[in-house]
Design a protein around this motif. Structure first.
Motif, PDB file in Angstrom:
ATOM      1  N   ASP A   1       8.672 -11.040  -1.456  1.00  0.00           N
ATOM      2  CA  ASP A   1       9.013 -11.979  -0.388  1.00  0.00           C
ATOM      3  C   ASP A   1       7.813 -12.221   0.527  1.00  0.00           C
ATOM      4  N   LEU A   2       7.898 -13.274   1.296  1.00  0.00           N
ATOM      5  CA  LEU A   2       6.819 -13.594   2.229  1.00  0.00           C
ATOM      6  C   LEU A   2       6.648 -12.507   3.280  1.00  0.00           C
ATOM      7  N   SER A   3       7.771 -11.919   3.740  1.00  0.00           N
ATOM      8  CA  SER A   3       7.687 -10.849   4.737  1.00  0.00           C
ATOM      9  C   SER A   3       6.933  -9.638   4.197  1.00  0.00           C
ATOM     10  N   VAL A   4       7.159  -9.320   2.934  1.00  0.00           N
ATOM     11  CA  VAL A   4       6.455  -8.192   2.313  1.00  0.00           C
ATOM     12  C   VAL A   4       4.965  -8.505   2.196  1.00  0.00           C
ATOM     13  N   ARG A   5       4.649  -9.731   1.827  1.00  0.00           N
ATOM     14  CA  ARG A   5       3.237 -10.100   1.677  1.00  0.00           C
ATOM     15  C   ARG A   5       2.509 -10.031   3.022  1.00  0.00           C
ATOM     16  N   ILE A   6       3.174 -10.464   4.078  1.00  0.00           N
ATOM     17  CA  ILE A   6       2.559 -10.376   5.409  1.00  0.00           C
ATOM     18  C   ILE A   6       2.381  -8.917   5.815  1.00  0.00           C
ATOM     19  N   ALA A   7       3.396  -8.099   5.536  1.00  0.00           N
ATOM     20  CA  ALA A   7       3.313  -6.670   5.865  1.00  0.00           C
ATOM     21  C   ALA A   7       2.195  -5.990   5.086  1.00  0.00           C
ATOM     22  N   GLN A   8       1.934  -6.433   3.873  1.00  0.00           N
ATOM     23  CA  GLN A   8       0.857  -5.849   3.082  1.00  0.00           C
ATOM     24  C   GLN A   8      -0.493  -6.042   3.767  1.00  0.00           C
ATOM     25  N   TYR A   9      -0.745  -7.233   4.271  1.00  0.00           N
ATOM     26  CA  TYR A   9      -2.038  -7.491   4.911  1.00  0.00           C
ATOM     27  C   TYR A   9      -2.129  -6.826   6.282  1.00  0.00           C
ATOM     28  N   PHE A  10      -1.020  -6.747   7.002  1.00  0.00           N
ATOM     29  CA  PHE A  10      -1.036  -6.009   8.260  1.00  0.00           C
ATOM     30  C   PHE A  10      -1.276  -4.523   8.008  1.00  0.00           C
TER      31      PHE A  10
ATOM     32  N   ILE B   1      -3.854  -1.713   9.680  1.00  0.00           N
ATOM     33  CA  ILE B   1      -3.314  -0.483  10.262  1.00  0.00           C
ATOM     34  C   ILE B   1      -3.941   0.745   9.607  1.00  0.00           C
ATOM     35  N   ALA B   2      -4.040   0.727   8.277  1.00  0.00           N
ATOM     36  CA  ALA B   2      -4.589   1.880   7.559  1.00  0.00           C
ATOM     37  C   ALA B   2      -6.055   2.112   7.919  1.00  0.00           C
ATOM     38  N   LEU B   3      -6.840   1.049   8.032  1.00  0.00           N
ATOM     39  CA  LEU B   3      -8.250   1.204   8.373  1.00  0.00           C
ATOM     40  C   LEU B   3      -8.432   1.694   9.805  1.00  0.00           C
TER      41      LEU B   3
ATOM     42  N   LEU C   1      -3.928   1.726  -0.781  1.00  0.00           N
ATOM     43  CA  LEU C   1      -4.087   0.466  -1.501  1.00  0.00           C
ATOM     44  C   LEU C   1      -3.074   0.348  -2.640  1.00  0.00           C
ATOM     45  N   LEU C   2      -2.871   1.420  -3.396  1.00  0.00           N
ATOM     46  CA  LEU C   2      -1.900   1.397  -4.488  1.00  0.00           C
ATOM     47  C   LEU C   2      -0.479   1.237  -3.961  1.00  0.00           C
ATOM     48  N   VAL C   3      -0.163   1.917  -2.867  1.00  0.00           N
ATOM     49  CA  VAL C   3       1.174   1.801  -2.273  1.00  0.00           C
ATOM     50  C   VAL C   3       1.441   0.372  -1.824  1.00  0.00           C
ATOM     51  N   ILE C   4       0.455  -0.245  -1.197  1.00  0.00           N
ATOM     52  CA  ILE C   4       0.623  -1.612  -0.707  1.00  0.00           C
ATOM     53  C   ILE C   4       0.808  -2.587  -1.873  1.00  0.00           C
ATOM     54  N   MET C   5       0.023  -2.438  -2.915  1.00  0.00           N
ATOM     55  CA  MET C   5       0.111  -3.365  -4.041  1.00  0.00           C
ATOM     56  C   MET C   5       1.424  -3.243  -4.796  1.00  0.00           C
ATOM     57  N   GLN C   6       2.006  -2.042  -4.836  1.00  0.00           N
ATOM     58  CA  GLN C   6       3.214  -1.802  -5.624  1.00  0.00           C
ATOM     59  C   GLN C   6       4.494  -1.910  -4.807  1.00  0.00           C
ATOM     60  N   ALA C   7       4.403  -2.167  -3.506  1.00  0.00           N
ATOM     61  CA  ALA C   7       5.587  -2.184  -2.641  1.00  0.00           C
ATOM     62  C   ALA C   7       6.383  -3.468  -2.834  1.00  0.00           C
ATOM     63  N   GLU C   8       7.695  -3.332  -2.673  1.00  0.00           N
ATOM     64  CA  GLU C   8       8.601  -4.473  -2.753  1.00  0.00           C
ATOM     65  C   GLU C   8       9.411  -4.649  -1.480  1.00  0.00           C
ATOM     66  N   GLU C   9       9.299  -3.715  -0.526  1.00  0.00           N
ATOM     67  CA  GLU C   9      10.028  -3.803   0.727  1.00  0.00           C
ATOM     68  C   GLU C   9       9.085  -3.481   1.879  1.00  0.00           C
TER      69      GLU C   9
ATOM     70  N   LEU D   1       9.695  -1.892   4.881  1.00  0.00           N
ATOM     71  CA  LEU D   1       9.777  -0.545   5.422  1.00  0.00           C
ATOM     72  C   LEU D   1       9.173   0.490   4.483  1.00  0.00           C
ATOM     73  N   VAL D   2       9.252   0.250   3.185  1.00  0.00           N
ATOM     74  CA  VAL D   2       8.653   1.178   2.222  1.00  0.00           C
ATOM     75  C   VAL D   2       7.146   1.261   2.438  1.00  0.00           C
ATOM     76  N   ILE D   3       6.528   0.135   2.742  1.00  0.00           N
ATOM     77  CA  ILE D   3       5.083   0.127   2.998  1.00  0.00           C
ATOM     78  C   ILE D   3       4.740   1.007   4.186  1.00  0.00           C
ATOM     79  N   PHE D   4       5.439   0.781   5.306  1.00  0.00           N
ATOM     80  CA  PHE D   4       5.115   1.527   6.514  1.00  0.00           C
ATOM     81  C   PHE D   4       5.445   3.012   6.374  1.00  0.00           C
ATOM     82  N   TYR D   5       6.566   3.336   5.749  1.00  0.00           N
ATOM     83  CA  TYR D   5       6.937   4.738   5.557  1.00  0.00           C
ATOM     84  C   TYR D   5       5.903   5.467   4.697  1.00  0.00           C
TER      85      TYR D   5
END
Length: 284
Positions: free
Chosen positions: A73-82, A86-88, A140-148, A150-154
């Protein structure tokens, strides 16, 4: 009118804007401030081993079992770049290790603490840097493979917790939770002495080192963005979709699937199967 004193002060501020620092309050510092056979040294090795092991297990799991989704989804894609930013910002082991190596040379460390081995100091800083990049690769792997979202942030927060075990271990030791010996190690002179900028380095050398540290940050950011742009582009173009699906089964299996209670002759089975397939095609 500007006096000579004011001019000299401004020149010194502009040419030497480094601030004094102390050794980081981390169990990594025990690797060069304590004896090899001491309790704090062994404790720092255990903390480092646990962090490396956990991050390595996470990396192996992400590589072997992780799958990049077909699309998100678009929300997931935006969260990936944010999450990249955050990680850096959260990652501090790499800049800390590089900063210590830049600020503290072997002659300067010997002049302050003659009993400290500079090779152990370098090893501690290198361990910080490698730990930081192990964390970034996992992120990087977590972000690329995430589908939700909250999963990214957790997952990013969980990886950050594993990376900061050295700081947590130092803080707990300082509160006398793990014994008096570890508490004494956190209160030695090494963590109270200010290490000021050396005056022997040329301005050109200081400028080169500053630019190197900034370049490392931009290199990490560029690597993250390049990888995510490639993944996002492939997801939107359908690169990760299946080209074909192959199913191998017998006629009797198909008939038992559609008519599990029927026991018919071969020709009747073929006729019924044809009717079922035609009906399914019409239904679609």
């Amino acid at each position: 009118t500007v006096t000579a004193t004011e001019t000299s002060t401004r020149t010194n501020i502009g040419s030497n804007n480094e601030v004094a620092l102390t050794l980081p309050e981390s169990t990594y510092s025990f690797l060069f401030t304590e004896c090899v056979c001491s309790v704090p040294y062994v404790f720092s090795l255990i903390i480092a081993a646990v962090s490396y092991a956990c991050l390595s297990l996470a990396l192996c799991n992400n590589i072997s079992n992780g799958i990049i989704p077909i699309d998100v989804d678009l929300s997931v894609r935006i969260a990936q770049y944010f999450s990249i930013l955050i990680a850096l910002l959260m990652e501090e082991e790499i800049p800390t290790g590089l900063y210590l190596l830049r600020r503290i040379s072997q002659p300067y460390l010997k002049s302050k603490f003659p009993e400290i081995s500079y090779s152990k100091f370098v090893l501690s800083s290198v361990m910080r840097i490698t730990m930081g990049y192990l964390f970034l690769v996992n992120v990087l792997l977590v972000i690329m493979q995430a589908e939700e979202v909250l999963v990214i942030f957790y997952d990013v927060l969980a990886l950050q917790f594993l990376q900061k075990l050295d700081d947590i271990g130092f803080s707990v030791s300082k509160m006398d939770v793990l014994g008096n010996r570890l508490q004494r190690a956190t209160m030695t002179k090494y963590f109270n002495v200010e290490l000021k900028q050396e005056g022997t380095d040329s301005l050109v050398h200081k400028w080169k080192v500053r630019m190197f540290l900034k370049a490392v940050y931009f290199f990490n950011l560029a690597g993250f963005l390049a990888a995510m742009i490639v993944v996002s582009t492939r997801q939107m173009s359908g690169y990760y979709q299946c080209d074909s699906i192959t199913v191998t089964c017998t006629i009797r299996f198909l008939l038992c699937f559609h008519f599990p209670c029927l026991s018919l002759s071969f020709h009747t089975n073929v006729l019924l199967l044809s009717l079922v397939l035609v009906g399914e095609e019409i239904w679609r």
